[in-house]
Design an enzyme around this catalytic site. Sequence first.
Site, PDB file in Angstrom:
ATOM      1  N   ARG A 203       0.810  -1.278  -0.036  1.00 43.36           N
ATOM      2  CA  ARG A 203      -0.221  -0.147  -0.071  1.00 43.36           C
ATOM      3  C   ARG A 203       0.869   1.276  -0.015  1.00 43.36           C
ATOM      4  NH1 ARG A 203      -2.103   1.917   4.206  1.00 43.36           N
ATOM      5  NH2 ARG A 203      -2.434  -0.161   5.328  1.00 43.36           N
TER       6      ARG A 203
ATOM      7  N   TYR B  23     -15.917  17.405 -15.710  1.00 46.94           N
ATOM      8  CA  TYR B  23     -16.252  16.061 -15.443  1.00 46.94           C
ATOM      9  C   TYR B  23     -17.475  15.924 -14.370  1.00 46.94           C
ATOM     10  CZ  TYR B  23     -16.078  10.887 -15.202  1.00 46.94           C
ATOM     11  OH  TYR B  23     -16.397   9.490 -15.268  1.00 46.94           O
TER      12      TYR B  23
ATOM     13  N   ASP C 292      -7.345  19.105 -14.581  1.00 47.00           N
ATOM     14  CA  ASP C 292      -7.714  17.900 -15.138  1.00 47.00           C
ATOM     15  C   ASP C 292      -7.072  17.890 -16.521  1.00 47.00           C
ATOM     16  OD1 ASP C 292      -8.790  15.534 -16.320  1.00 47.00           O
ATOM     17  OD2 ASP C 292     -10.552  15.710 -14.948  1.00 47.00           O
TER      18      ASP C 292
ATOM     19  N   LYS D 202      -8.474   6.547 -20.009  1.00 40.88           N
ATOM     20  CA  LYS D 202      -8.610   7.325 -21.277  1.00 40.88           C
ATOM     21  C   LYS D 202      -7.457   6.947 -22.377  1.00 40.88           C
ATOM     22  CE  LYS D 202     -12.384   8.188 -19.148  1.00 40.88           C
ATOM     23  NZ  LYS D 202     -12.618   9.396 -18.466  1.00 40.88           N
TER      24      LYS D 202
HETATM   25  C1  LIG Z   1     -13.045   9.669 -17.057  1.00 40.40           C
HETATM   26  C2  LIG Z   1     -12.649  10.799 -16.378  1.00 40.40           C
HETATM   27  C3  LIG Z   1     -12.416  11.040 -15.020  1.00 40.40           C
HETATM   28  C4  LIG Z   1     -12.564   9.837 -13.943  1.00 40.40           C
HETATM   29  O1  LIG Z   1     -11.610   8.944 -14.356  1.00 40.40           O
HETATM   30  P1  LIG Z   1     -11.840   7.224 -13.963  1.00 40.40           P
HETATM   31  O2  LIG Z   1     -10.746   6.597 -14.293  1.00 40.40           O
HETATM   32  O3  LIG Z   1     -13.254   6.732 -14.515  1.00 40.40           O
HETATM   33  O4  LIG Z   1     -12.292   7.225 -12.432  1.00 40.40           O
HETATM   34  C5  LIG Z   1     -12.003  12.253 -14.590  1.00 40.40           C
HETATM   35  N1  LIG Z   1     -11.787  13.309 -15.295  1.00 40.40           N
HETATM   36  C6  LIG Z   1     -12.040  13.268 -16.712  1.00 40.40           C
HETATM   37  C7  LIG Z   1     -12.021  14.426 -17.613  1.00 40.40           C
HETATM   38  C8  LIG Z   1     -12.547  12.039 -17.301  1.00 40.40           C
HETATM   39  O5  LIG Z   1     -12.702  11.992 -18.622  1.00 40.40           O
END
Ligand SMILES: *Cc1c(COP(=O)(O)O)cnc(C)c1O
Length: 347
Positions: free
Chosen positions: A25, A77, A149, A174
């Site tokens: 962890r 998001y 982000d 992504k």
């Molecule tokens: C998908 C996404 C997230 C969250 O990611 P996860 O891996 O699904 O938890 C956060 N910010 C943006 C812009 C996203 O597209």
Amino acid sequence: MPGPVFAAPYHAKGDPAAAAHTYARFDNPTWQSFESALAELEGGPSAVFASGMAAVTAVFGSWLRPGDRVLIPADCYYTVRSVAREYWSQMGIEPVIVAGDGTRFVGAIRSSPARLVWLETPSNPALQVYDIAAIASAAHDGGALLAVDNTTPTALGQSPLALGADYSVAADTKALAGHSDLLLGHVSARNESLIEPVRAWRTRMGAVPGPFEVWLAHRSLATLALRLDRQCANALSIAQRLSRHPAVASVRYPGLPDDPSHALAAAQMRAFGPIVGFVLTDQASAERFLSRLRLIFEATSFGGVHSTAERRARWGGDAVEPGFIRLSAGIEHARDLVADIEQALAD
Ligand SMILES: *Cc1c(COP(=O)(O)O)cnc(C)c1O
């Protein structure tokens, strides 16, 4: 590249401070090699997390305390906003959700000094581009930290830390990992003292990724530049075709020369990302379009090697029209993608 290290405890005798690793962890050699690659890409020390949301909440959780204010754009998001409303606000933290453009956002930073400013650019799914350098200086003038982000462009397409942000955060689920087969996230920071509390949060809250996912993501970095080049070229071809199509009411892609965000995007991004947003007449025409697609899958998420599309309003929570489609360009041949879209849009 070494294989994934599967261990919960490590062999560690005597004084724990003398052991390279003690318990998984806290750290893992597979995380450490991926994090050193991320540090080079983002330009700052990095920590990998179990998902994008685990990375997002680590930044919020490490800094926000009762009485603090956090500024969040209304087009970021959806889950970031829902966590702010349903968790942070009930812990005595004041989330201020700001609708509008970059100018409105800078105005809100000046009129409501905050501990943390959250930004997402290009925003998802609206694809509005915010000026990171201008927002960083407004945030810093008011004593706030700025976290960006960076999911949509990836660290290869945009460098928030070089533009003045304190944190660059991404859902590596992504485009960074890019194969639609794992969840992962990371936080990169301007310096060691900013990443340290984020690492401590991960260790104590347990928002830790499995070594196999991290290893797969690290291996996928080898093709990130190729994938992103192809995805962005495909997204541009699709956006150009859509912008001339009579069935399409409007198109957003920061790479289109006449997009309202293009000038700013061209100045602060190296690649415009895989996402194209466009509006069809109504819900029924959007659903008909999606059901007719043969090559492009109907699915949520984005950034994978296979092209996907969805009617975003089916989820609720985003200020989009009923006929709004979010399309993510994959690495197929542009001609095949455009042909699929044309046959799905035909009368
Ligand atoms: C998908 C996404 C997230 C969250 O990611 P996860 O891996 O699904 O938890 C956060 N910010 C943006 C812009 C996203 O597209």
